[in-house]
Design an enzyme around this catalytic site. Structure first.
Site, PDB file in Angstrom:
ATOM      1  CG  ASP A  67      -2.071   1.086   0.934  1.00 52.67           C
ATOM      2  OD1 ASP A  67      -1.888   2.177   0.828  1.00 52.67           O
ATOM      3  OD2 ASP A  67      -3.136   0.423   1.328  1.00 52.67           O
ATOM      4  CB  SER A 117      -6.479   2.435  -0.182  1.00 54.24           C
ATOM      5  OG  SER A 117      -5.317   2.741  -0.100  1.00 54.24           O
ATOM      6  CG  HIS A 180      -7.667  -0.246   6.172  1.00 53.25           C
ATOM      7  ND1 HIS A 180      -6.623   0.001   5.463  1.00 53.25           N
ATOM      8  CD2 HIS A 180      -8.022   0.855   7.043  1.00 53.25           C
ATOM      9  CE1 HIS A 180      -6.320   1.379   5.669  1.00 53.25           C
ATOM     10  NE2 HIS A 180      -7.190   1.707   6.659  1.00 53.25           N
ATOM     11  CD  GLU A 337      -3.239  -3.635   2.496  1.00 55.57           C
ATOM     12  OE1 GLU A 337      -3.346  -2.537   1.985  1.00 55.57           O
ATOM     13  OE2 GLU A 337      -3.816  -3.928   3.414  1.00 55.57           O
TER      14      GLU A 337
HETATM   15 ZN   LIG Z   1      -2.949   6.210   2.040  1.00 59.75          ZN
END
Ligand SMILES: [Zn+2]
Ligand SMILES: *[C@@H]1O[C@H](CO)[C@@H](O)[C@H](O)[C@H]1NC(C)=O
Ligand SMILES: *[C@@H]1O[C@H](CO)[C@@H](O)[C@H](O)[C@H]1NC(C)=O
Length: 535
Positions: A67, A117, A180, A337
């Site tokens: 990320d 994201s 998330h 992730e």
């Molecule tokens: Zn961010």
């Protein structure tokens, strides 16, 4: 809402309030239809058809996602990894950097020049661009529009759902809360990424009937309810606000549900295991259950550089996930992730961002060791950050130190790594730029790198991100393409999802697989008949 502001993902809340909604700009009408992006991806595959190996099919796919893993982050992380071993650093190759194929992906979203994201997760997992804040729904859904998100016609299947449809297994691993934005792209359909628990939906004034929260969807809705592995943080989203969890933190749910108990209840009679610490995870890895749920923190998992002994590493979680998923002979899709590279960047914490990148590389290396040539490994990022690698320093200069040899006009030191914006911006005193190397915490994990524009949380960047590939049909990942093409190319390689319909070789592959299935059925048939006799 206050609680949400404490979250590391909160910069987007401010961003959202600080400007008029981007959705006020009418998106190009055609692009709101997911078919537009599917067709765009299929055309891209046609253009590189000569790269396709006719009968090479990926049985497994592991998609790694850093990320906020921008190219400067990658270059600086490899220098750090090398310098930690006493080398100059620049020449270091983190394992995945040796994968044979690289490409570039364009990260903009339907309504956003610079992406968040949520829309990017929809692109690289569901194969269509949509609006920021929204996950697993088409571009017809605007942020917060529960009714539109509840329309089945607006919901998108992910690469993991396509694999499950084909009889393969699927799972997710992350260092953030499992609810998330990035991991949610694998299973959720929601008009807002902040609807992580029912309490968030309630506090944001949305309707729980049409807007089931993301944690609920993971445990009870398709395809989350089929996942064999779920590992990461975020226990509080699964537990009632009247309970205290294993490590003493309060739950967040207002509906009284304990979704961990409900997960265990659903799998009663099946081989399943819920774990909440590293010791228990490592035990489960030795003797893998059929279903594994691991929630290691109330919120996000800790940065690896600061983690306690009972916090598993991303590498350990990845290893456990692969061990569990490998029991399916038809194969699997796993999403992994490294989610906190992004959080460190938002706080201008360069050292932590690089260290989390090194941890992601270790997880990718573990997958490479564990899996055979019939597995397609991908590693990419969702979006960039405004993180710069400056100066004309000589080879081997401390990557976390000041830039050398090319002096600033004000004669003050400047850092090799700094940011265009963020909380690390220092006020000039009497017009003089401060010497940050004099900070009392200079060089510590939480020392903020300097930034130009003062902003509470550093922003994402809008340029392309890298894609690394190794395995069957790896060449499909060369070139420059839309981020939404990634899952279609992977699906094409694996003969799952809509892209498989475009590939002649997939018919034979699927027939072969159904013969395997028939054989399996014939093998268990006597057992089933025996059981039937005794019931
Ligand atoms: Zn961010
Ligand atoms: C739990 O959530 C419910 C529903 O929002 C609320 O009424 C209650 O006050 C909360 N309890 C605690 C202890 O926070
Ligand atoms: C880890 O979890 C197991 C299972 O719940 C528990 O028995 C054990 O005490 C925990 N270990 C630590 C060090 O907290």
């Amino acid at each position: 809402m206050f609680c949400l502001l404490l979250l590391l993902s909160a910069p987007l809340v401010w961003g959202h309030h600080a400007r008029s909604p981007k959705s006020a700009v009418p998106p190009i009408a055609l692009e709101t239809d997911p078919q537009y992006w599917y067709d765009e991806a299929f055309e891209g595959i046609n253009r590189i058809e000569e790269e396709v190996q006719y009968d090479e099919v990926a049985r497994n796919i592991v998609m790694f996602l850093g990320d906020g893993l921008s190219l400067p982050t990658l270059a600086a992380a490899r220098a750090l990894a090398g310098q930690r071993r006493g080398a100059p650093g620049e020449e270091t190759r983190m394992g995945f950097e040796e994968w044979p194929v690289t490409g570039l992906a364009k990260t903009y979203c339907l309504n956003a020049q610079v992406a968040d994201s949520a829309c990017t997760a929809t692109a690289y997992l569901c194969g269509a661009k949509n609006n920021d804040y929204t996950i697993g729904v088409s571009g017809r859904v605007l942020p917060g529009d529960c009714k539109a998100a509840a329309e089945p016609a607006n919901q998108l299947d992910s690469l993991l759902a396509w694999a499950i449809e084909d009889g393969r297994s699927a799972g997710i691993v992350t260092t953030t809360r499992v609810t998330h934005a990035s991991p949610a792209g694998a299973y959720a359909h929601t008009s807002h990424r902040y609807y992580e628990s029912d309490q968030d939906v309630r506090e944001m004034g949305a309707d729980l009937e049409t807007c089931p929260d993301i944690a609920y969807q993971l445990i009870h809705s398709y395809p989350g309810n089929q996942f064999k592995v779920i590992l990461g943080g975020g226990r509080r989203e699964f537990r009632p606000n009247t309970t205290i969890d294993e490590e003493g933190a309060a739950g967040r749910r207002g509906d009284g549900r304990d979704l961990v108990q409900e997960w265990e209840g659903r799998l009663e009679g099946q081989d399943h295991s819920y774990v909440w610490n590293r010791t228990a995870l490592l035990e489960a890895t030795e003797n893998p259950p059929e279903y594994l749920l691991g929630l290691f923190e109330s919120g996000h998992m800790q940065y690896q550089a600061e983690a306690g002994p009972e916090e598993p590493t991303l590498e350990e979680m990845t290893t456990a996930a692969i061990k569990v998923l490998s029991s399916n002979p038809r194969g699997f899709v796993l999403f992994v992730e490294g989610g906190r590279i992004d959080h460190a960047h938002h706080d201008n914490l360069a050292l932590l961002a690089l260290d989390e990148t090194v941890a992601l590389a270790a997880a990718a290396a573990a997958a490479e060791r564990l899996l055979q040539a019939d597995s397609l490994l991908l590693l990419t990022a969702d979006h960039s950050h405004v993180f710069a690698y400056n100066g004309y320093s000589p080879r081997g200069n401390d990557i976390l130190g000041t830039a050398q040899t090319y002096e600033a006009l004000d004669k003050l030191p400047y850092m090799t790594l700094s940011y265009t914006n963020g909380p690390g911006a220092r006020a000039h005193i009497d017009g003089v730029r401060p010497d940050v190397t004099k900070d009392s915490d200079f060089g510590s994990l939480h020392w903020m790198s300097p930034a130009d524009v003062p902003i509470e949380w550093e922003t994402h960047g809008g340029e392309d991100v890298a894609v690394f590939a190794r395995g069957p049909q790896q060449k499909l990942f060369t070139g420059l393409y839309e981020q939404s093409a990634i899952p279609h190319r992977a699906a094409y390689a694996a003969c799952v999802g809509p892209a498989a319909e475009k590939r002649a070789a997939c018919k034979a592959y699927r027939n072969r697989s159904s013969q395997t299935r028939l054989r399996d059925t014939l093998m268990v048939a006597p057992v089933l008949m025996a059981m039937y006799r005794y019931t």
